[in-house]
Enzyme design. Structure first.
Site, PDB file in Angstrom:
ATOM      1  N   SER A   1       8.844 -11.509   4.271  1.00 20.08           N
ATOM      2  CA  SER A   1       7.856 -10.807   4.006  1.00 20.08           C
ATOM      3  C   SER A   1       7.209 -10.191   5.360  1.00 20.08           C
ATOM      4  O   SER A   1       7.771  -9.298   5.935  1.00 20.08           O
ATOM      5  CB  SER A   1       6.926 -11.605   3.191  1.00 20.08           C
TER       6      SER A   1
ATOM      7  N   ASP B   1      10.159 -10.248  -3.051  1.00 23.30           N
ATOM      8  CA  ASP B   1       9.714 -10.964  -2.010  1.00 23.30           C
ATOM      9  C   ASP B   1      10.287 -12.264  -1.728  1.00 23.30           C
ATOM     10  O   ASP B   1      10.436 -13.140  -2.619  1.00 23.30           O
ATOM     11  CB  ASP B   1       8.096 -11.197  -2.228  1.00 23.30           C
TER      12      ASP B   1
END
Length: 750
Positions: free
Chosen positions: A73, A219
């Site tokens: 991320s 993610d």
């Protein structure tokens, strides 16, 4: 997976004077120095991950090299940029220079939109668009468009553009994402570096997932928020792991259902992170940065997170210092992994890919880049974002292919996944101490690219105090869409109160139906001029009134209309900057069936001026009948929280008017600085006069003073207005969402 004992053994052997394999620079040079290979792990955490930048600055000061990086991320964004050849100092400057409001919240996007899109963007209390697939509505794949995020990442890693094997980067790199279909971790080690970094950041529901090699990626924090095992498999004998965990919630916070829902995701991410931390051995270093009140979405506080990472890393100086290199050796390593900023290049060709229904020539006109142009990454990104602002695409990305000094610019446009048919909905509510509290529900349907010139069919409907239905076909004439024609039809019915000395004495239904045909020209993305014909009919019928009061049976309506609009506002709802100018003229014509001969002109100028974090508004408007007699259905109206606070909506009615106002709003509370959501409080002073007015026939100039509380909020624009007038009128009104029309040129939605 390597055993945690291996890096521990490497450290013991090195410190005991025994040998371990020589460290090798990224360019392949053997340093001759026996040291453990150091792998850096940067965990996910959204805005909190900016703390990684501060950690990297400390590693640089302590002369600690990094042999490979794995990131998730925000950790992938920072780690990928560092791996692509930025120094710690360059990286910090780049991250601090990012305008997160522009990148994530699309501040300033409206100024880049075509004028047509500005004028037809009738719903503004929300920005949700739904695709129409048969009888099914298709929502957007993410709440926040990722166009500017993609462009920002492209520029961050431009130093290593063209490298597709991440082992060939100045520092070998891995980005971690999640296969959203299988629920499995995906380690990205090759392909488009920027695309891989973006995939790792695709928070479900917030950003659209990324399609790579047949997989739908989200993610990486869902499966491996701190990828220690990944960096061990990549190169590491010793791991330096940096995490940015959320502080545990208080019992009081957990009383909120929203907090409880958010904690569910935090618990899942925290669990896989703790599993990875448990694999760290005594030779490894864990840097867990306490971020306090900085949340994952607090991108307005990125600058605050960087020093927190720095301070936490400095507190680990003794543990980190074990891996410090002599200065000369470190400088040699640093030189081997640094890359200069991407230099300007001269384009050999420009190619457009992915276009199906959108005309390529229209895109080329907007892109404004051609073979022979010398361009920088920033210039390309700006032009590509201009193409995205046309409103026809999910994303617009670019690559430079071929000879690095004379590349081919390939622009890949992904047309909207929701197709050419979109629907939007809007709500509005007005509650006041007067008798005309009202609501409205609106819907807007748009079909684009009906033909190769960009024809658009549009239909809008509104139900509430005003019921309306309109349809039009907007047809550009030239490929650049500078000239256009637009035929259409409008039907509406509105309930309006008639006042005498401030008291509502009657209610009438005003009905209208007419067709029109306009010819127009747009001037860049700031102005539009159009002229055309109107033909139809109007009527005024009693709703709540004495039978003796007049009515207007259905009679002919028609004439010549001219309209000019100039708009540079940053937002339709409570803008913080920009100018709005409008002017309209209508000349009734019996040859178009008009029953009444009259002329009507109206103009308005409004300016929003930012004053620090506050905002000031100046506005002037006026209308004239040019010594003719306006029919009752075309009277000028004033009154309401927008046009003349203190008077009821439509209370002032007459044959001409002028009005001017000034307001100042002080920012009193931030809701989300990132998305420009805040509450303001202030005051507004208004002065005006109505010529031959119906309500106060003997009045001259009238005044009002108002106290205002309002702002853009997650549930839409909101205002609370308390106002009093020089005619002993006063009003308290609450307004939410799309403003209820006051039937003046000052209506925000017009």
């Amino acid at each position: 997976m390597r055993s945690a004992a291996i890096p521990c053994l490497a450290l013991v052997l090195a410190t005991a004077g025994m040998t371990v394999p020589h460290a090798v620079l990224a360019n392949g040079t053997d340093t001759g120095v026996s040291r453990p290979r150091i792998g850096l792990v940067l965990g996910g955490g959204g805005a909190k991950g900016a703390a990684h930048v501060g950690v990297l600055s400390v590693l640089d000061e302590l002369r600690i090299p990094v042999d490979c990086i794995a990131g998730t991320s925000m950790g992938a964004l920072v780690g990928g940029t560092f791996a692509a050849g930025s120094s710690a100092a360059d990286l910090e400057a780049q991250v601090r220079a990012i305008s997160w409001q522009d990148t994530i919240a699309f501040r300033g996007q409206r100024q880049d939109e075509p004028m047509r899109r500005k004028l037809t963007d009738a719903t503004y209390s929300n920005s949700l668009e739904f695709g129409v697939d048969g009888t099914r509505l298709t929502p957007p794949t993410g709440l926040i468009p990722t166009q500017r995020i993609d462009a920002t990442i492209d520029q961050l890693v431009a130093r290593s553009r063209g490298i597709t094997d991440f082992d060939d980067l100045p520092i070998p790199f891995r980005a971690v994402a999640t296969d959203m279909l299988k629920g499995e971790m995906v380690v990205l080690s090759q392909g488009d570096l920027a695309r891989s970094m973006r995939a790792s950041m695709s928070v479900p529901g917030v950003f659209a997932p990324v399609k790579l090699e047949g997989r739908l990626l989200g993610d990486g924090g869902l499966t491996r928020n701190l990828p220690v095992d990944v960096v061990r498999q990549t190169c590491a004998d010793v791991v330096i792991a940096v995490s940015v965990p959320n502080p545990p919630p208080t019992e009081e916070q957990l009383r909120s259902p929203i907090t409880q829902a958010a904690m569910t995701l935090d618990i899942l991410i925290g669990a896989n992170e703790r599993q990875q931390i448990a694999t760290l051995g005594p030779a490894d270093v864990l840097i867990s940065v306490p971020v306090g009140e900085i949340g994952s979405a607090s991108f307005d506080r990125v600058g605050d997170a960087i020093p927190l990472g720095r301070a936490t890393a400095l507190a680990k100086r003794s543990e980190l210092g074990r891996y410090s290199m002599p200065e000369a050796e470190y400088l040699a390593w640093r030189a081997s992994v640094s890359r200069p900023q991407a230099a300007p290049v001269r384009l050999a060709a420009v190619r457009l890919d992915g276009l199906d229904r959108v005309n390529p020539e229209y895109v080329r006109h907007t892109l404004r880049l051609a073979p022979g142009d010398e361009v920088t990454e920033a210039r390309i990104a700006k032009r590509v974002n201009d193409v995205f602002a046309l409103g026809d695409f999910e994303t617009v990305r670019y690559t430079l292919e071929g000879d690095p000094s004379a590349p081919t610019l390939v622009v890949e446009a992904t047309e909207s996944l929701r197709g050419r048919n979109t629907v939007r909905f809007d709500l509005g509510l007005h509650l006041g101490t007067d008798t005309n509290s009202a609501f409205l529900v609106g819907a807007d349907y748009l079909r684009t690219w009906v033909n190769s010139r960009g024809g658009q069919f549009r239909a809008t409907a509104m139900v509430g105090r005003t019921d309306a239905l309109s349809m039009s076909f907007y047809q550009p004439i030239d490929l650049a869409q500078t000239w256009f024609v637009e035929p259409g039809a409008v039907g509406q019915s509105s309930l309006q109160d008639i006042y005498i000395e401030g008291d509502a004495v009657a209610g009438y239904d005003f009905n209208a139906a007419f067709g029109y045909f306009d010819l127009g020209r747009v001037f860049g993305n700031r102005a539009e001029l159009r002229a055309g014909l109107r033909a139809g009919g109007q009527s005024v019928k009693r709703d709540i009134a004495l039978p003796t009061l007049d009515e207007v049976d259905w009679e002919g309506y028609g004439g010549v209309a001219v309209q000019f609009t100039y708009d540079t506002r940053d937002s339709v709802a409570l803008p913080r900057s920009g100018l709005l100018g409008r002017a309209v003229y209508f000349d009734s014509a019996d040859w178009l069936g008009a029953a009444e001969a009259y002329r009507r002109g109206e103009a308005m100028l409004s300016y929003a001026l930012p004053v620090g974090t506050n905002v000031a508004y100046l506005r002037a408007a006026g209308g004239s009948s040019f010594a003719t007699e306006l029919p009752v259905y075309d009277d000028f109206l004033l009154g309401g929280p927008l046009s003349f606070p203190g008077f009821a909506i439509g209370e002032l009615r007459g044959q001409g008017y002028w009005v001017t106002s000034a307001a100042y709003l002080h920012r009193v509370a931030d809701i989300s600085d990132l998305f420009g959501l805040a509450l303001y409080a202030g005051g507004m002073a208004t002065a005006g006069a109505m010529n031959r007015q119906f309500d106060y026939p003997g009045a001259d100039t009238m005044y009002s003073a108002a106290l205002l509380l309002g702002g853009r909020t997650p549930i839409g624009p909101l205002t609370l207005v308390l106002a009093a007038t020089s005619e002993s009128d006063w009003q308290l009104s609450f307004n939410l969402g799309r403003p209820v029309p006051e039937n003046t040129i000052m209506d925000p939605v017009w």
